[in-house]
Scaffold this active site. Structure first.
Site, PDB file in Angstrom:
ATOM      1  N   GLU A 255      82.801  26.163  90.758  1.00 26.98           N
ATOM      2  CA  GLU A 255      81.672  27.097  90.737  1.00 26.98           C
ATOM      3  C   GLU A 255      82.050  28.496  90.270  1.00 26.98           C
ATOM      4  O   GLU A 255      81.595  29.484  90.848  1.00 26.98           O
ATOM      5  CB  GLU A 255      81.058  27.143  92.136  1.00 26.98           C
ATOM      6  CG  GLU A 255      81.976  27.719  93.243  1.00 26.98           C
ATOM      7  CD  GLU A 255      82.832  26.673  93.949  1.00 26.98           C
ATOM      8  OE1 GLU A 255      83.089  25.603  93.362  1.00 26.98           O
ATOM      9  OE2 GLU A 255      83.236  26.929  95.104  1.00 26.98           O
ATOM     10  N   HIS A 279      75.048  21.069  92.512  1.00 28.48           N
ATOM     11  CA  HIS A 279      76.026  21.510  93.505  1.00 28.48           C
ATOM     12  C   HIS A 279      76.674  22.842  93.083  1.00 28.48           C
ATOM     13  O   HIS A 279      76.679  23.804  93.852  1.00 28.48           O
ATOM     14  CB  HIS A 279      77.088  20.413  93.671  1.00 28.48           C
ATOM     15  CG  HIS A 279      78.154  20.737  94.659  1.00 28.48           C
ATOM     16  ND1 HIS A 279      78.117  20.298  95.966  1.00 28.48           N
ATOM     17  CD2 HIS A 279      79.290  21.487  94.557  1.00 28.48           C
ATOM     18  CE1 HIS A 279      79.181  20.753  96.609  1.00 28.48           C
ATOM     19  NE2 HIS A 279      79.906  21.475  95.773  1.00 28.48           N
ATOM     20  N   GLU A 280      77.193  22.862  91.860  1.00 28.77           N
ATOM     21  CA  GLU A 280      77.895  24.081  91.417  1.00 28.77           C
ATOM     22  C   GLU A 280      76.927  25.263  91.331  1.00 28.77           C
ATOM     23  O   GLU A 280      77.278  26.392  91.662  1.00 28.77           O
ATOM     24  CB  GLU A 280      78.585  23.856  90.067  1.00 28.77           C
ATOM     25  CG  GLU A 280      79.544  22.659  90.019  1.00 28.77           C
ATOM     26  CD  GLU A 280      80.534  22.602  91.168  1.00 28.77           C
ATOM     27  OE1 GLU A 280      80.887  23.656  91.720  1.00 28.77           O
ATOM     28  OE2 GLU A 280      80.953  21.479  91.528  1.00 28.77           O
ATOM     29  N   HIS A 283      76.325  26.793  94.667  1.00 31.48           N
ATOM     30  CA  HIS A 283      77.429  27.664  95.075  1.00 31.48           C
ATOM     31  C   HIS A 283      77.196  29.123  94.682  1.00 31.48           C
ATOM     32  O   HIS A 283      77.828  30.025  95.240  1.00 31.48           O
ATOM     33  CB  HIS A 283      78.737  27.212  94.426  1.00 31.48           C
ATOM     34  CG  HIS A 283      79.526  26.223  95.238  1.00 31.48           C
ATOM     35  ND1 HIS A 283      79.858  26.431  96.551  1.00 31.48           N
ATOM     36  CD2 HIS A 283      80.072  25.023  94.907  1.00 31.48           C
ATOM     37  CE1 HIS A 283      80.583  25.407  96.996  1.00 31.48           C
ATOM     38  NE2 HIS A 283      80.718  24.533  96.018  1.00 31.48           N
ATOM     39  N   GLU A 302      81.244  24.540 101.431  1.00 27.67           N
ATOM     40  CA  GLU A 302      80.939  23.216 100.892  1.00 27.67           C
ATOM     41  C   GLU A 302      79.844  22.474 101.651  1.00 27.67           C
ATOM     42  O   GLU A 302      79.033  21.775 101.058  1.00 27.67           O
ATOM     43  CB  GLU A 302      82.211  22.372 100.824  1.00 27.67           C
ATOM     44  CG  GLU A 302      83.260  22.929  99.874  1.00 27.67           C
ATOM     45  CD  GLU A 302      82.773  23.101  98.440  1.00 27.67           C
ATOM     46  OE1 GLU A 302      81.717  22.529  98.096  1.00 27.67           O
ATOM     47  OE2 GLU A 302      83.441  23.826  97.681  1.00 27.67           O
ATOM     48  N   ASP A 359      95.463  22.621  99.542  1.00 27.70           N
ATOM     49  CA  ASP A 359      95.241  21.474  98.655  1.00 27.70           C
ATOM     50  C   ASP A 359      95.509  20.152  99.389  1.00 27.70           C
ATOM     51  O   ASP A 359      94.907  19.130  99.066  1.00 27.70           O
ATOM     52  CB  ASP A 359      96.126  21.561  97.408  1.00 27.70           C
ATOM     53  CG  ASP A 359      95.657  22.655  96.444  1.00 27.70           C
ATOM     54  OD1 ASP A 359      94.447  22.963  96.450  1.00 27.70           O
ATOM     55  OD2 ASP A 359      96.497  23.190  95.714  1.00 27.70           O
ATOM     56  N   TYR A 367      82.605  18.922 103.122  1.00 27.85           N
ATOM     57  CA  TYR A 367      81.408  18.717 102.304  1.00 27.85           C
ATOM     58  C   TYR A 367      80.364  17.903 103.075  1.00 27.85           C
ATOM     59  O   TYR A 367      79.252  18.378 103.345  1.00 27.85           O
ATOM     60  CB  TYR A 367      81.741  17.948 101.018  1.00 27.85           C
ATOM     61  CG  TYR A 367      82.606  18.681 100.030  1.00 27.85           C
ATOM     62  CD1 TYR A 367      83.955  18.920 100.294  1.00 27.85           C
ATOM     63  CD2 TYR A 367      82.101  19.115  98.818  1.00 27.85           C
ATOM     64  CE1 TYR A 367      84.767  19.573  99.370  1.00 27.85           C
ATOM     65  CE2 TYR A 367      82.908  19.766  97.886  1.00 27.85           C
ATOM     66  CZ  TYR A 367      84.229  19.992  98.169  1.00 27.85           C
ATOM     67  OH  TYR A 367      85.021  20.643  97.262  1.00 27.85           O
TER      68      TYR A 367
HETATM   69 ZN   LIG Z   1      81.552  22.647  96.086  1.00 26.54          ZN
END
Ligand SMILES: [Zn+2]
Length: 585
Positions: A255, A279-280, A283, A302, A359, A367
């Protein structure tokens, strides 16, 4: 000393950076960015701790000290601002192996003619691109000059501010980002790029070979922006442009403000995968406008965004489409909970990540579990009052970075007792999905589930009907089949539903996971092809996992990895390695 982020040396008792001026030159031969970062602070004098990773620091305009390398964090660069000085100029160069930058050879692009460079700074890779206070708790505006080889176009998560010929054979692109962003939203890409306008405020960029497809696939973006504005309030970033990257891009989308980065695996040719764009886009509010202060509160970004994505989907395509989206997400959530069964604390919404690489903590849990928590709040108060709440939340915290505690205090002030009523403590601080989590039903979902449930008893769906079903329906059917099937069952599916030849990656990846788990050799060439050409972790990780189930699969995985790994993004390589590390010896 007050360090507020386990993943950064950012100290909120020190001067805070407010603006960057970047002058960087991209060298595709040595694979480095080199140049200067001028950092302006909100006050003069005193020590400031910056994050760096893999940077070669050539000079600093004030006294400084570079600490030894720490795992995860990198090297702390402490600059000491003299009395009266509120800025520093750091001359430096990036590492050719910087995790946040991927340098592609011409062969790794669609056009095969020119090299390509793109950044991916989330979660903590901005420090490998710019020395900075690399915490979402700190926000900056920036201006930048990117000096690139002639014939290549540079784009950034910013507004363009002109370009000009530099020395012979080079071109300089200028950018200005007037809205304050956290460092992880710094983004740049350089390549042979073309743009197509989709509306008065949206343009898609891609390689020439992909641009027409991309413009068709994302043509409906303006109606999405309108739905998102109805949900959240006005769009605050002026433009919403998109960049389709080469296939090694490790995520579905990122995003980056004003310039969403997207995987080309979304170009299905039937607009069936544009939920990633929803979705993006969402954001732009949840994440970019109201930002999680640290990775420990990632669900605020998320969870809210998945919830918003499905609200946009519902507004555009109806209840059934949204219910199918939730159902696909449910299975992805179950898989994530299973993957983290040895580290269940990472399946709480509020996590504790000191000593954990963000990560490695990344999964679908923030999410999908997060979105279900938001839905629980929505259902408890009703949609209209909740929508008012969301607008007020956006307004109150716009351009700020907040924690779960701040969010909870805001909810409590607006709806006293609500958090207790929905059992917020279990959502936030207990692993797994709470009993009584919201369920999403639709008639079509029940039919598809029944079809898949009948499979082990020998019942088979009407192939013609399922073959031409919308992509989401086929994904749900495949998701709900047993992972391991007989060769005859695999052959039936492949022959009747034409799965191996699908161009829709969601369908293809579901099918190939079954084929890999089942050791279905006729699908192995396609598996090899996908794993050699696509770097999106959503597909690569589960396919490497599934190949681990049979000796032939493990052999294929190891062989593909050796040839494909040099072209993988660093994040993708790590995901594949982690999956293979769990193979039986
Ligand atoms: Zn996302």
């Amino acid at each position: 000393m007050a360090r507020v982020d386990p993943h950064s040396y950012f100290d909120d008792a020190q001067p805070r950076s407010t603006r960057w001026r970047l002058r960087l030159r991209a060298d595709f031969i040595s694979k480095v960015l080199s140049g200067e970062a001028e950092i302006l602070f909100d006050r003069a004098g005193g020590a400031v701790d910056l994050d760096t990773k893999g940077l070669t620091i050539k000079s600093v305009s004030v006294p400084f000290e570079l600490a030894p390398e720490e795992p995860i964090l990198g090297r702390r660069l402490r600059v000491v601002l003299p009395a009266g000085a509120s800025s520093v100029v750091i001359s430096y160069e990036t590492s050719p192996t910087a995790a946040g930058l991927q340098w592609l050879s011409p062969e790794q692009t669609e056009g095969k003619r020119r090299p390509f460079l793109f950044s991916q700074c989330q979660a903590i890779h901005a420090r490998g691109v710019v020395p900075c206070q690399d915490s979402a708790a700190a926000r900056i505006t920036y201006e930048a000059e990117l000096d690139v080889p002639d014939g290549l176009t540079a784009v950034m998560s910013a507004g363009p501010a002109g370009d000009a010929t530099a020395e012979k054979g080079r071109r300089v692109f200028r950018f200005k980002m007037p809205q304050p962003i956290p460092s992880y939203l710094l983004a740049l890409a350089v390549g042979e790029l073309e743009g197509r306008d989709l509306s008065h405020r949206s343009r898609v960029w891609a390689e020439p070979a992909t641009i027409e497809k991309a413009a068709w696939e994302f043509a409906g973006v303006e109606s999405m922006i309108a739905k998102a504005e109805a949900l959240f309030g006005p769009y605050d970033w002026d433009r919403y442009d998109m960049l389709v990257l080469p296939p090694s891009f490790p995520y579905g989308g990122m995003e980056n403000p004003r310039m969403t980065f997207l995987t080309p695996t979304l170009l299905a040719g039937d607009r069936s995968l544009v939920d990633v764009v929803a979705h993006e886009l969402a954001h732009s509010w949840t994440g970019n406008l109201v930002t999680n202060a640290t990775a420990e509160h990632f669900w605020l970004n998320e969870g809210f965004t998945v919830w918003a994505e499905r609200r946009i989907l519902k507004a555009l395509h109806g209840d059934e489409a949204a219910a199918l989206g939730w159902a696909i997400g449910q299975r992805e959530l179950e898989e994530a909970l299973e993957r983290f069964q040895d580290t269940p604390a990472l399946t709480c919404l509020r996590t504790h990540l000191a000593g954990v690489d963000p990560d490695d903590a990344f999964s679908n849990v923030p999410y999908e579990k997060g979105a279900r928590f938001v839905t629980a709040l929505e259902r408890a108060v009703g949609t209209a009052p909740f929508d008012e709440f969301v607008k007020a939340y956006m307004k109150r915290f716009r351009f700020q970075s907040i924690t779960t505690e701040t969010f909870c205090a805001f909810v409590e002030a607006k709806f006293p007792g609500l958090l207790d009523r929905v059992g917020a403590a279990a959502w936030l601080d207990k692993p797994g999905l709470p009993a009584g989590a919201p369920r999403f039903v639709s008639p079509r979902l029940e039919e598809l589930t029944a079809l898949a449930d009948g499979w082990p008893a020998g019942r088979r769906p009407d192939p013609a009907a399922l073959r031409s079903a919308p992509a989401a329906e086929l994904v749900i059917f495949l998701q709900r089949l047993p992972r391991e099937l007989s060769v005859a069952d695999c052959a039936w599916l492949d022959e009747h539903l034409k799965l191996t030849q699908r161009g829709n990656y969601e369908i293809l990846a579901q099918w190939l996971a079954i084929a890999a788990t089942s050791g279905y050799a006729p699908a192995f060439p396609r598996l090899r092809e996908l794993l050699s050409s696509v770097g999106r972790m959503k597909y690569v990780r589960p396919l490497y996992q599934a190949l681990g189930k049979t000796p032939a699969g493990r052999e294929l995985a190891r062989e593909v990895f050796i040839s494909a790994a040099p072209a993988y993004h660093a994040l993708t390589r790590r995901a594949a390695e982690a999956a293979m590390a769990k193979y039986p010896a």
